[in-house]
Design a protein around this motif. Structure first.
Motif, PDB file in Angstrom:
ATOM      1  N   MET A  52      -1.115  54.943 100.182  1.00 27.90           N
ATOM      2  CA  MET A  52      -1.904  52.808  99.246  1.00 27.90           C
ATOM      3  C   MET A  52      -1.845  54.068  98.555  1.00 27.90           C
ATOM      4  N   ALA A  53      -1.370  53.901  97.281  1.00 25.42           N
ATOM      5  CA  ALA A  53      -1.141  54.467  95.962  1.00 25.42           C
ATOM      6  C   ALA A  53      -2.109  53.736  94.851  1.00 25.42           C
ATOM      7  N   HIS A  54      -2.434  52.495  95.631  1.00 24.22           N
ATOM      8  CA  HIS A  54      -3.112  51.463  94.545  1.00 24.22           C
ATOM      9  C   HIS A  54      -3.789  50.206  95.223  1.00 24.22           C
ATOM     10  N   PRO A  55      -5.007  49.930  94.904  1.00 17.57           N
ATOM     11  CA  PRO A  55      -5.448  48.939  95.614  1.00 17.57           C
ATOM     12  C   PRO A  55      -4.972  47.655  95.446  1.00 17.57           C
ATOM     13  N   LEU A  56      -3.900  47.137  94.167  1.00 22.48           N
ATOM     14  CA  LEU A  56      -3.299  46.267  94.956  1.00 22.48           C
ATOM     15  C   LEU A  56      -2.078  46.148  94.736  1.00 22.48           C
ATOM     16  N   ALA A  58       1.019  45.307  93.355  1.00 27.32           N
ATOM     17  CA  ALA A  58       1.773  44.831  93.008  1.00 27.32           C
ATOM     18  C   ALA A  58       2.314  45.416  92.013  1.00 27.32           C
ATOM     19  N   GLN A  60       5.080  47.079  88.794  1.00 29.15           N
ATOM     20  CA  GLN A  60       4.934  46.910  87.594  1.00 29.15           C
ATOM     21  C   GLN A  60       5.308  45.728  87.051  1.00 29.15           C
ATOM     22  N   ARG A  61       4.355  45.316  86.357  1.00 32.22           N
ATOM     23  CA  ARG A  61       5.536  44.001  85.510  1.00 32.22           C
ATOM     24  C   ARG A  61       6.202  44.612  84.179  1.00 32.22           C
TER      25      ARG A  61
ATOM     26  N   THR B 192     -13.427  43.129  90.921  1.00 37.42           N
ATOM     27  CA  THR B 192     -12.525  44.083  91.331  1.00 37.42           C
ATOM     28  C   THR B 192     -11.213  44.655  90.703  1.00 37.42           C
ATOM     29  N   TYR B 193     -10.667  45.501  91.153  1.00 34.06           N
ATOM     30  CA  TYR B 193     -10.073  46.359  90.450  1.00 34.06           C
ATOM     31  C   TYR B 193      -8.676  45.928  89.917  1.00 34.06           C
ATOM     32  N   SER B 207      -6.341  54.653  89.288  1.00 29.22           N
ATOM     33  CA  SER B 207      -6.249  53.177  90.737  1.00 29.22           C
ATOM     34  C   SER B 207      -7.110  53.004  91.054  1.00 29.22           C
ATOM     35  N   PHE B 231      -6.825  39.102  81.353  1.00 24.04           N
ATOM     36  CA  PHE B 231      -6.190  39.536  81.389  1.00 24.04           C
ATOM     37  C   PHE B 231      -5.616  40.511  80.232  1.00 24.04           C
ATOM     38  N   ASP B 232      -4.990  41.747  80.219  1.00 19.22           N
ATOM     39  CA  ASP B 232      -4.348  41.828  78.778  1.00 19.22           C
ATOM     40  C   ASP B 232      -3.410  42.946  79.233  1.00 19.22           C
ATOM     41  N   GLU B 233      -2.683  42.190  78.212  1.00 17.07           N
ATOM     42  CA  GLU B 233      -1.476  42.796  78.425  1.00 17.07           C
ATOM     43  C   GLU B 233      -0.825  44.350  78.164  1.00 17.07           C
ATOM     44  N   ARG B 234      -2.414  44.736  77.689  1.00 12.48           N
ATOM     45  CA  ARG B 234      -1.925  46.422  77.279  1.00 12.48           C
ATOM     46  C   ARG B 234      -2.328  47.145  78.653  1.00 12.48           C
ATOM     47  N   ASP B 235      -2.707  46.208  79.656  1.00 15.95           N
ATOM     48  CA  ASP B 235      -3.420  47.165  80.586  1.00 15.95           C
ATOM     49  C   ASP B 235      -2.652  46.555  81.814  1.00 15.95           C
ATOM     50  N   SER B 236      -1.253  47.672  82.160  1.00  8.95           N
ATOM     51  CA  SER B 236      -0.479  47.217  83.756  1.00  8.95           C
ATOM     52  C   SER B 236      -0.606  47.091  84.516  1.00  8.95           C
ATOM     53  N   THR B 237      -2.326  47.733  84.672  1.00  6.23           N
ATOM     54  CA  THR B 237      -3.010  46.740  86.078  1.00  6.23           C
ATOM     55  C   THR B 237      -3.580  45.930  86.404  1.00  6.23           C
ATOM     56  N   GLY B 433     -10.302  49.030  96.412  1.00  6.82           N
ATOM     57  CA  GLY B 433     -10.203  48.136  94.284  1.00  6.82           C
ATOM     58  C   GLY B 433     -10.920  46.743  95.318  1.00  6.82           C
ATOM     59  N   PHE B 458     -11.618  39.537  94.247  1.00 14.35           N
ATOM     60  CA  PHE B 458     -11.844  38.561  93.373  1.00 14.35           C
ATOM     61  C   PHE B 458     -12.770  37.677  94.047  1.00 14.35           C
TER      62      PHE B 458
END
Lengths: 95, 485
Positions: A52-56, A58, A60-61, B192-193, B207, B231-237, B433, B458
């Motif tokens: 598990m690299a990441h909690p969500l 998802a 990449q957008r 939440t992350y 992460s 939401f922030d488009e500048r943060d890919s996560t 997370g 969430f």
């Protein structure tokens, strides 16, 4: 897993960190302790467990390939240690 | 006294024209001047800009364009980039760094009309649990100045506890909001992350890192989180999900709420007096109508070892950007490029940061990657799955935030592993997370105890609601440290 002086020197070199000669034994000791502490992990059988690299979960957008940022070179270079003619200066690399 | 009012109360006063934001800001600036020298909670005070911002807020209040946070003073943890203001991250590496832009959360709180009065001290690059790794020296705990405030958001927690500001921002990678909130007797929430943008928040472990508010009440955290999240488009996560009105559900009933107590959080290592305080808090929840069940998070013991592979691995990669070339510290007279890198980093970073970079470098290096990094990621999955199972049975998980109350300054600095274990109950939440909170639940002697609340993904609104109901029935969160009244 006990780290010796040359292990610490090697890791410090890979991390591009200058470590004072006198501090090496302490780092060797601290790092050895941390590594033996995390060694507990190996007692668990994780065969077949997906890493598990990441909690969500998802992906990449993606975004449209359009320019959104403006050039702020002067602002960003105003905090640089050494610049000249819009370039960052470092010691000579090629003789 | 103005400084003992909550944000909700101050906001009502400002909107009613009882006093101006400038007056309020001056009152907090005066307290900072009076108390900060003994606490070392703030590393930068932005008095002039704060007064200018307060006057802008006053104009908004007059013209009816003000929101609930307009004109309220705020402290930013010095990990958040603040345009034109030094952003040190507690490090010599960034002692000369004037951020060229605002972090998204900084910009959002500015837009809401909040008035930044200063920047909070912190463990260097957020690596620490006591605020003792800061280049600017340790922060003292307002409840007992011989004690640490916790870390890494120790300056933020001490500032709020000592009433130097009604709220501060923090960041939490392994407990850095919740543990100092517990040790300083305040309320803090790690969302939440992905809930709060990480853009402009100097990265430690990408992460795991998440920003959130630290205040005195759940209601105040609800107000400020509402403005930070989104939401922030500048943060890919960053997660693209609407932000609920956290304040609207604060008073929802908790009748029948199912609370899970992980048996692993009440075993060996937990101080008996802390355990007693937590038991009393759980009794209070029963009295409020909640049901309590014992649950198990069987991989709890593995969380700290797993974290000390994942977080250093990510930090060794993130901190490679500090190279002495584009910004930050550069050594004197480098004789070649390698010397420039090595000495700039060797002199610019403190010893805890260097330790973690080296652990991460080792764990990621050829021949060790599978045994350390992949193994840790597999355990991360198991730890995370424990919570997923638990939340099939219960609504909220509760337990102690920290196994002990605040320890003494200097007590744990010589032994990194002992220091790491002070985050034993908080770290798994970051690996999964999930959102987590700490709220004041009592004292052992002079030193506060925090109750940790862990929610499903969430479920911030639910956590804030559950915390608020407790705070309506108890007064631990209203206690003021002696000497700061």
């Amino acid at each position: 897993m006990a780290l010796n002086k040359s292990d610490v020197e090697k890791i410090a070199h890979l991390a591009r960190l200058e470590i004072n000669e006198a501090d090496i034994p302490l780092y060797a000791n601290n790092l050895t302790n941390i590594l033996s502490f995390v060694e507990q992990m190996s007692a668990v059988d994780t065969t077949g467990v997906e890493p598990m690299a990441h909690p969500l979960a998802a992906s990449q957008r993606l975004r449209p390939d359009t320019i959104t940022e403006t050039n702020q070179r002067e602002l960003f270079q105003s905090i640089a240690p050494q610049v000249e003619a819009g370039l960052y200066l470092v010691p000579k690399v090629i003789e | 006294m103005l400084h003992n009012k909550t944000i909700a109360e101050l906001s009502a006063d400002l909107h009613a024209g009882e006093y101006s934001s400038e007056h309020l800001t001056r009152a907090f600036l005066a307290r900072i001047e009076q108390f900060n020298p003994q606490l070392n909670a703030l590393v930068t005070v932005t008095a002039e800009q704060a007064l200018a911002d307060a006057r802008v807020a006053d104009a908004r209040l007059k013209t009816g364009t003000a929101g609930p946070l307009t004109g309220i003073p705020l402290v930013q943890k010095d990990i958040f980039c603040t345009k034109g203001v030094k952003t040190s991250c507690g490090s010599r590496m960034l002692d000369n760094f004037i951020a060229p832009y605002d972090a998204t959360t900084v910009a959002k709180l500015k837009d809401a009309g909040m008035v930044m009065v200063g920047k909070a001290n912190m463990d260097e690059f957020a690596m620490g649990s006591s605020n003792e790794t800061s280049f600017y020296g340790p922060v003292k705990n307002p409840w007992d100045t011989a004690a640490v405030p916790g870390g890494s958001s120790g300056g933020s927690a001490a500032a709020v506890a000592a009433r130097l500001a009604p709220v501060a921002t923090g960041t939490d990678t392994g407990g850095s909001i919740r543990q100092p909130a517990a040790l300083c007797g305040i309320t803090g929430i790690k969302p939440t992350y992905g809930r709060v943008s990480r853009y402009g928040m100097i990265a430690f472990a990408s992460s795991l890192d998440q920003g959130g508010p630290m205040a005195r009440t759940a209601e105040d955290c609800a107000l400020v989180l509402g403005a930070m999240a989104g939401f922030d488009e500048r943060d890919s996560t960053s997660v693209d999900m609407p932000v609920p009105d956290y304040r609207a559900t604060l008073n929802d009933s908790i009748q029948g709420l199912k609370i899970g107590l992980p048996k692993e959080y009440f075993g060996e290592g937990l101080d008996a007096q802390v355990a007693q305080v937590i038991d009393d808090a759980i009794k209070q929840y029963r009295a409020l109508g909640a049901e309590v069940v014992e649950i198990s998070l069987p991989n709890t013991q593995l969380a700290v070892p797993t974290y000390y592979v994942v977080a250093p691995a990510e930090c060794s990669s993130n901190l490679s950007r500090f190279d002495g070339v584009r910004f930050g510290y550069r050594c004197e007279n480098p004789h070649d490029l390698l010397d420039l890198y090595k000495r700039s980093r060797g002199e610019g970073f403190g010893s805890e940061v260097k330790r973690r970079i080296m652990i991460g470098t080792y764990a990621l290096s050829a021949g060790y990657y599978d045994a350390y990094y992949i193994k840790a990621q597999q355990l991360r999955r198991l730890i995370s799955d424990d919570f997923i199972q638990a939340f099939k049975q219960v609504d909220v998980i509760m337990g102690p935030t920290s196994p002990t109350v605040a320890f003494n300054i200097g007590e744990k600095v010589a032994d990194p592993v002992t220091m790491y274990l002070s985050d034993i109950y908080t770290i798994a939440v970051n690996l999964a997370g999930l959102p987590g909170m700490s709220i004041p639940a009592g004292f052992v002697g002079k030193r506060p105890v925090g109750l940790q609340l862990i929610g499903n993904y969430f479920a911030e609104a639910r956590l804030l609601n559950v915390a608020h109901k407790y705070q309506q029935a108890t007064d631990w969160h209203q206690r003021i440290p002696e000497g700061f009244k």
